[in-house]
Design a protein around this motif. Structure first.
Motif, PDB file in Angstrom:
ATOM      1  N   GLN A   5      10.684  -1.743  28.359  1.00  0.00           N
ATOM      2  CA  GLN A   5      10.458  -3.032  28.995  1.00  0.00           C
ATOM      3  C   GLN A   5       9.258  -3.704  28.346  1.00  0.00           C
ATOM      4  O   GLN A   5       8.236  -3.074  28.104  1.00  0.00           O
ATOM      5  N   SER A   6       9.384  -4.992  28.069  1.00  0.00           N
ATOM      6  CA  SER A   6       8.326  -5.719  27.397  1.00  0.00           C
ATOM      7  C   SER A   6       8.340  -7.167  27.842  1.00  0.00           C
ATOM      8  O   SER A   6       9.393  -7.731  28.124  1.00  0.00           O
ATOM      9  N   SER A   7       7.173  -7.762  27.887  1.00  0.00           N
ATOM     10  CA  SER A   7       7.087  -9.181  28.211  1.00  0.00           C
ATOM     11  C   SER A   7       7.174 -10.031  26.946  1.00  0.00           C
ATOM     12  O   SER A   7       7.167 -11.249  27.015  1.00  0.00           O
ATOM     13  N   ILE A   8       7.274  -9.391  25.815  1.00  0.00           N
ATOM     14  CA  ILE A   8       7.368 -10.108  24.542  1.00  0.00           C
ATOM     15  C   ILE A   8       8.777 -10.664  24.390  1.00  0.00           C
ATOM     16  O   ILE A   8       9.762  -9.969  24.625  1.00  0.00           O
ATOM     17  N   GLN A   9       8.874 -11.918  23.993  1.00  0.00           N
ATOM     18  CA  GLN A   9      10.176 -12.553  23.775  1.00  0.00           C
ATOM     19  C   GLN A   9      10.906 -11.878  22.619  1.00  0.00           C
ATOM     20  O   GLN A   9      10.290 -11.454  21.650  1.00  0.00           O
ATOM     21  N   ARG A  10      12.221 -11.787  22.754  1.00  0.00           N
ATOM     22  CA  ARG A  10      13.054 -11.190  21.708  1.00  0.00           C
ATOM     23  C   ARG A  10      14.178 -12.145  21.357  1.00  0.00           C
ATOM     24  O   ARG A  10      14.553 -12.980  22.170  1.00  0.00           O
TER      25      ARG A  10
END
Length: 192
Positions: A5-10
């Motif tokens: 899980q990441s808050s970085i846009q992909r």
């Protein structure tokens, strides 16, 4: 779903889709149809041209016929989309060399020996590597006995001891295959 899980846009870049379908034939044999399709989400320069987003970079197919013992009786390949037309598809019918191999007995090593490197297509040869488990899954419980094994020979079902969940000394085997469960002795305690 992302692995981490990441808050970085992909943004998606590439998709490889693998598909294996197995069909029972009326003559007692089985047809295996496998495909590998690579697509990009953006236009890419490729071999002096532009490959449009969504058009396959690779679309390759293997077709096999196997018997009930999982020995390949017929094999062919087809490359429909490729980066280098006139080169990628020059392997002829190299994948007919799969005939005579058994999916359960040394298959992956034999594929590498016969078709690895420049003897075949990297992607078709990689596609071969998923065939044993996919075909076994298709035949498990109907063509291949996954419950009893060979009682007379004392041979457990083929899938035991081939993955961590089906370790013969593990809880899954103790519960679902108690006949084949192996009890491991407790280590001897050392007294000081």
């Amino acid at each position: 779903m992302p692995v981490v899980q990441s808050s970085i846009q992909r943004r998606p870049l590439h998709r490889r889709a693998l598909d294996v379908q197995v069909f029972a034939r009326d003559d007692g044999l089985f047809d295996v149809e496998a495909s590998l399709i690579d697509t990009k989400t953006h236009d890419v320069p490729l071999a002096g041209q532009t490959r449009n987003a969504g058009d396959p970079i690779h679309e390759m197919h293997l077709q096999l016929t196997v018997d009930a013992q999982l020995t390949i009786t017929a094999a062919t390949s087809d490359t429909r989309w490729m980066p280098y037309s006139g080169a990628c598809d020059e392997h002829g019918d190299a994948y007919s060399q799969l005939v005579g191999l058994n999916l359960l007995k040394g298959f992956r090593q034999a594929v590498t020996e016969r078709l690895g490197g420049t003897r075949g297509c990297t992607h078709l040869t990689e596609l071969c590597n998923i065939l044993p488990t996919a075909v076994i899954q298709a035949m498990a419980g109907s063509v291949i006995d996954t419950r009893e094994g060979d009682l007379a020979a004392g041979t457990p079902p083929f899938q035991l001891d081939r993955c961590h969940a089906l370790r013969r000394d593990g809880a899954t085997v103790a519960t679902f295959y108690p006949r084949w469960h192996l009890v491991t002795p407790e280590p001897a305690s050392t007294a000081s």
